[in-house]
Scaffold this motif. Structure first.
Motif, mmCIF file in Angstrom:
data_model
loop_
_atom_site.group_PDB
_atom_site.id
_atom_site.type_symbol
_atom_site.label_atom_id
_atom_site.label_comp_id
_atom_site.label_asym_id
_atom_site.label_seq_id
_atom_site.Cartn_x
_atom_site.Cartn_y
_atom_site.Cartn_z
ATOM 1 N N ASN A 24 42.301 -1.968 51.067
ATOM 2 C CA ASN A 24 42.431 -1.195 50.093
ATOM 3 C C ASN A 24 41.109 -0.198 50.016
ATOM 4 O OD1 ASN A 24 45.146 -0.898 49.252
ATOM 5 N ND2 ASN A 24 45.058 -2.799 48.240
ATOM 6 N N ILE A 25 40.040 -1.126 50.031
ATOM 7 C CA ILE A 25 38.700 -0.437 49.787
ATOM 8 C C ILE A 25 38.347 0.610 51.018
ATOM 9 C CG2 ILE A 25 37.721 -2.177 51.060
ATOM 10 C CD1 ILE A 25 35.383 -2.037 48.818
ATOM 11 N N SER A 26 38.983 0.409 51.985
ATOM 12 C CA SER A 26 38.659 1.397 53.293
ATOM 13 C C SER A 26 39.816 2.192 53.604
ATOM 14 C CB SER A 26 38.028 0.590 54.269
ATOM 15 O OG SER A 26 39.251 -0.424 54.799
ATOM 16 N N ALA A 27 40.979 2.063 52.955
ATOM 17 C CA ALA A 27 42.072 2.833 53.439
ATOM 18 C C ALA A 27 41.814 4.470 53.416
ATOM 19 C CB ALA A 27 43.172 2.610 52.539
ATOM 20 N N GLN A 28 41.090 5.037 52.356
ATOM 21 C CA GLN A 28 40.902 6.388 52.545
ATOM 22 C C GLN A 28 39.651 6.893 53.482
ATOM 23 O OE1 GLN A 28 43.029 8.702 51.785
ATOM 24 N NE2 GLN A 28 44.511 7.020 51.610
ATOM 25 N N SER A 29 39.160 6.178 54.354
ATOM 26 C CA SER A 29 38.013 6.417 55.281
ATOM 27 C C SER A 29 38.531 6.029 56.518
ATOM 28 C CB SER A 29 36.679 5.553 54.870
ATOM 29 O OG SER A 29 36.249 5.815 53.446
ATOM 30 N N TYR A 30 37.936 6.706 57.342
ATOM 31 C CA TYR A 30 38.371 6.387 59.009
ATOM 32 C C TYR A 30 38.016 4.812 59.049
ATOM 33 C CZ TYR A 30 37.801 11.292 60.553
ATOM 34 O OH TYR A 30 38.194 12.580 60.513
ATOM 35 N N GLY A 31 38.875 4.397 59.679
ATOM 36 C CA GLY A 31 38.868 3.000 60.182
ATOM 37 C C GLY A 31 39.028 2.625 61.678
ATOM 38 N N GLY A 32 39.408 3.691 62.502
ATOM 39 C CA GLY A 32 39.519 3.656 63.803
ATOM 40 C C GLY A 32 40.115 5.119 64.279
ATOM 41 N N LEU A 33 39.998 4.940 65.727
ATOM 42 C CA LEU A 33 40.336 6.084 66.482
ATOM 43 C C LEU A 33 41.442 5.536 67.723
ATOM 44 C CD1 LEU A 33 40.342 9.275 67.223
ATOM 45 C CD2 LEU A 33 37.960 8.636 68.484
ATOM 46 N N LEU A 34 42.524 5.792 67.848
ATOM 47 C CA LEU A 34 43.232 5.486 68.763
ATOM 48 C C LEU A 34 43.544 6.653 69.824
ATOM 49 C CD1 LEU A 34 45.959 3.336 66.692
ATOM 50 C CD2 LEU A 34 43.997 2.414 67.985
ATOM 51 N N TYR A 35 43.367 6.396 71.113
ATOM 52 C CA TYR A 35 43.640 7.297 72.090
ATOM 53 C C TYR A 35 45.174 7.063 72.702
ATOM 54 C CZ TYR A 35 39.204 9.545 72.019
ATOM 55 O OH TYR A 35 38.194 10.027 71.607
ATOM 56 N N VAL A 36 46.114 8.100 72.851
ATOM 57 C CA VAL A 36 47.279 7.972 73.357
ATOM 58 C C VAL A 36 47.776 8.898 74.059
ATOM 59 C CG1 VAL A 36 49.828 8.430 72.351
ATOM 60 C CG2 VAL A 36 48.364 7.392 70.998
#
Length: 186
Positions: A105-117
């Motif tokens: 919850n503390i980091s939910a509105q910040s970037y937490g990762g980048l996934l390449y598809v």
């Protein structure tokens, strides 16, 4: 070839499975956690010699009281999907980048990762995961390879699909806005 909306649906489905697995870590049996891990891995494509694993797990055989106690302080959140960008890549053809939020919850509105598809045998698959490189000043956000294949430097995106603005850190919002501008400037 898949369209941007298909990628958005794919990534949101993955984030649902990931959240269910992360929640199970603190509440369910080893067997159930392993089922969620197996379901999560269906979204990934491992290149030979490259190790991939879900972002959730726990040591097997842990007593229920112990993982339930850890879960009381976990503060889990389902990751948000902020934006999907489409790129032309020399190795993969069409490549999509999904900018996702943090898993607490503390980091939910910040970037937490980048996934390449990308599309593998006519199915969308995650081929790489990146984390923010906090050693580099931002914006722009710099990313550090976490797992999967390493992606070569990409040009500006050819298209973007904004989902929601990251509001946790100003630098992340500025990066998000810059991606929107980069795609329209092409």
């Amino acid at each position: 070839m898949n369209h941007m909306e298909d990628v958005v649906k794919f990534l949101n489905s993955y984030l649902d499975v990931e959240y269910a697995g992360a929640t199970a870590v603190y509440s369910d049996s080893d067997e159930v956690v392993n089922e969620h891990r197996d379901e999560s891995m269906k979204f990934w494509h491992a290149v030979p010699g490259v190790i991939l694993s879900p972002s959730f797990g726990r040591p097997m055989g842990m007593p229920q009281e112990q993982f339930a106690k850890l879960g009381a302080n976990s503060d889990l959140a389902r990751r948000a999907l902020f934006l999907v960008a489409e790129y032309a890549d020399q190795n993969w053809g069409t490549l999509y980048a999904g900018y996702i939020g943090g898993d607490r919850n503390i980091s939910a509105q910040s970037y937490g990762g980048l996934l390449y598809v990308t599309e593998i045998k006519r199915k969308l698959k995650i081929i790489a995961s990146y984390k923010e490189d906090f050693d580099q000043p931002s914006p722009p956000i710099h990313w550090r390879h976490s797992q999967g294949v390493e992606i070569v430097t990409l040009e500006n995106p050819s298209a973007v699909r904004p989902i929601e603005e990251p509001t946790g850190r100003v630098a992340h919002l500025q990066d998000w806005e810059a991606l929107l501008t980069a795609a329209t400037d092409r």
